[in-house]
Write a protein that holds these residues in place. Structure first.
Motif, PDB file in Angstrom:
ATOM      1  N   SER A 205      11.032   0.028  -7.265  1.00  0.00           N
ATOM      2  CA  SER A 205      12.402   0.551  -7.375  1.00  0.00           C
ATOM      3  C   SER A 205      12.500   1.972  -6.806  1.00  0.00           C
ATOM      4  O   SER A 205      13.498   2.316  -6.176  1.00  0.00           O
ATOM      5  CB  SER A 205      12.920   0.489  -8.811  1.00  0.00           C
ATOM      6  OG  SER A 205      12.060   1.156  -9.680  1.00  0.00           O
ATOM      7  N   GLN A 206      11.443   2.785  -6.992  1.00  0.00           N
ATOM      8  CA  GLN A 206      11.441   4.124  -6.372  1.00  0.00           C
ATOM      9  C   GLN A 206      11.451   3.992  -4.856  1.00  0.00           C
ATOM     10  O   GLN A 206      12.151   4.718  -4.156  1.00  0.00           O
ATOM     11  CB  GLN A 206      10.191   4.921  -6.795  1.00  0.00           C
ATOM     12  CG  GLN A 206      10.321   5.636  -8.105  1.00  0.00           C
ATOM     13  CD  GLN A 206       9.090   6.488  -8.386  1.00  0.00           C
ATOM     14  OE1 GLN A 206       8.408   6.964  -7.475  1.00  0.00           O
ATOM     15  NE2 GLN A 206       8.808   6.681  -9.655  1.00  0.00           N
TER      16      GLN A 206
ATOM     17  N   GLY B  88       0.827  -1.215   0.000  1.00  0.00           N
ATOM     18  CA  GLY B  88       0.000   0.000   0.000  1.00  0.00           C
ATOM     19  C   GLY B  88       0.852   1.251   0.000  1.00  0.00           C
ATOM     20  O   GLY B  88       0.569   2.218  -0.711  1.00  0.00           O
ATOM     21  N   LEU B  89       1.914   1.218   0.775  1.00  0.00           N
ATOM     22  CA  LEU B  89       2.858   2.336   0.849  1.00  0.00           C
ATOM     23  C   LEU B  89       3.494   2.582  -0.521  1.00  0.00           C
ATOM     24  O   LEU B  89       3.549   3.713  -0.999  1.00  0.00           O
ATOM     25  CB  LEU B  89       3.939   1.990   1.884  1.00  0.00           C
ATOM     26  CG  LEU B  89       4.994   3.021   2.185  1.00  0.00           C
ATOM     27  CD1 LEU B  89       4.407   4.070   3.113  1.00  0.00           C
ATOM     28  CD2 LEU B  89       6.187   2.363   2.847  1.00  0.00           C
ATOM     29  N   ILE B  90       3.944   1.504  -1.153  1.00  0.00           N
ATOM     30  CA  ILE B  90       4.564   1.613  -2.481  1.00  0.00           C
ATOM     31  C   ILE B  90       3.553   2.167  -3.486  1.00  0.00           C
ATOM     32  O   ILE B  90       3.857   3.067  -4.266  1.00  0.00           O
ATOM     33  CB  ILE B  90       5.135   0.247  -2.938  1.00  0.00           C
ATOM     34  CG1 ILE B  90       6.343  -0.116  -2.077  1.00  0.00           C
ATOM     35  CG2 ILE B  90       5.531   0.284  -4.413  1.00  0.00           C
ATOM     36  CD1 ILE B  90       6.831  -1.538  -2.241  1.00  0.00           C
ATOM     37  N   SER B  91       2.334   1.658  -3.406  1.00  0.00           N
ATOM     38  CA  SER B  91       1.282   2.103  -4.315  1.00  0.00           C
ATOM     39  C   SER B  91       0.942   3.580  -4.095  1.00  0.00           C
ATOM     40  O   SER B  91       0.854   4.352  -5.043  1.00  0.00           O
ATOM     41  CB  SER B  91       0.055   1.220  -4.102  1.00  0.00           C
ATOM     42  OG  SER B  91      -1.047   1.755  -4.758  1.00  0.00           O
ATOM     43  N   ASN B  92       0.762   3.978  -2.841  1.00  0.00           N
ATOM     44  CA  ASN B  92       0.308   5.339  -2.528  1.00  0.00           C
ATOM     45  C   ASN B  92       1.382   6.414  -2.620  1.00  0.00           C
ATOM     46  O   ASN B  92       1.083   7.550  -2.967  1.00  0.00           O
ATOM     47  CB  ASN B  92      -0.309   5.383  -1.123  1.00  0.00           C
ATOM     48  CG  ASN B  92      -1.573   4.568  -1.042  1.00  0.00           C
ATOM     49  OD1 ASN B  92      -2.295   4.423  -2.015  1.00  0.00           O
ATOM     50  ND2 ASN B  92      -1.837   4.013   0.126  1.00  0.00           N
ATOM     51  N   PHE B  93       2.620   6.077  -2.280  1.00  0.00           N
ATOM     52  CA  PHE B  93       3.651   7.111  -2.208  1.00  0.00           C
ATOM     53  C   PHE B  93       4.754   7.006  -3.249  1.00  0.00           C
ATOM     54  O   PHE B  93       5.546   7.918  -3.397  1.00  0.00           O
ATOM     55  CB  PHE B  93       4.293   7.123  -0.808  1.00  0.00           C
ATOM     56  CG  PHE B  93       3.319   7.478   0.269  1.00  0.00           C
ATOM     57  CD1 PHE B  93       2.925   8.798   0.462  1.00  0.00           C
ATOM     58  CD2 PHE B  93       2.771   6.508   1.081  1.00  0.00           C
ATOM     59  CE1 PHE B  93       2.017   9.130   1.452  1.00  0.00           C
ATOM     60  CE2 PHE B  93       1.857   6.828   2.074  1.00  0.00           C
ATOM     61  CZ  PHE B  93       1.478   8.150   2.265  1.00  0.00           C
TER      62      PHE B  93
END
Length: 123
Positions: A90-91, A79-84
């Motif tokens: 990779s980001q 969720g963190l990767i998706s939202n931020f």
């Protein structure tokens, strides 16, 4: 569905203990210990969210987690990767490695983990 900070803290103790009576959970907390009523309220909310269940032994309840720790945190990291991070792992990895001041040893360990995962994907 996610947990509040206090629910997460209680869940950490439950994951560690695997099964626990109220007294076990209270003992797991550092001082100052929460009140029994506070823990009971948290457990009730966590049962409503389907994170915790219990088995009755006479008048006592033995609580146990219904959600694995790895599943819970995996969902949050995704969720963190998706939202931020625009759904870019990779980001996220770039941010994580730059902003957490990892030591050379920690970076080497991370590289080993990635290398192992790369080998698995190649098979």
């Amino acid at each position: 569905m996610s947990l509040s900070n206090s629910e997460e803290q209680l869940m950490e103790h439950l994951w560690k203990l695997e099964k626990a009576f109220m007294k076990d959970l209270l003992e797991a907390f550092p001082e100052p210990k929460p009140k029994t009523t506070t823990v009971a309220t948290l457990l009730k909310r966590m049962m409503d969210k389907k994170f915790v269940a219990y088995t009755e032994f006479g008048n006592s309840r033995q609580y146990y987690p219904l959600v694995k720790k790895s599943d819970y945190f995996s969902k949050h990291v995704n969720g963190l990767i998706s939202n931020f991070f625009n759904n870019s792992a990779s980001q996220f990895a770039s941010f994580f490695t730059k902003e957490t001041n990892l030591s050379e040893k920690e970076l080497e360990e991370l590289k080993k983990i990635i290398d192992v995962e790369l080998q698995k994907k190649k098979k």
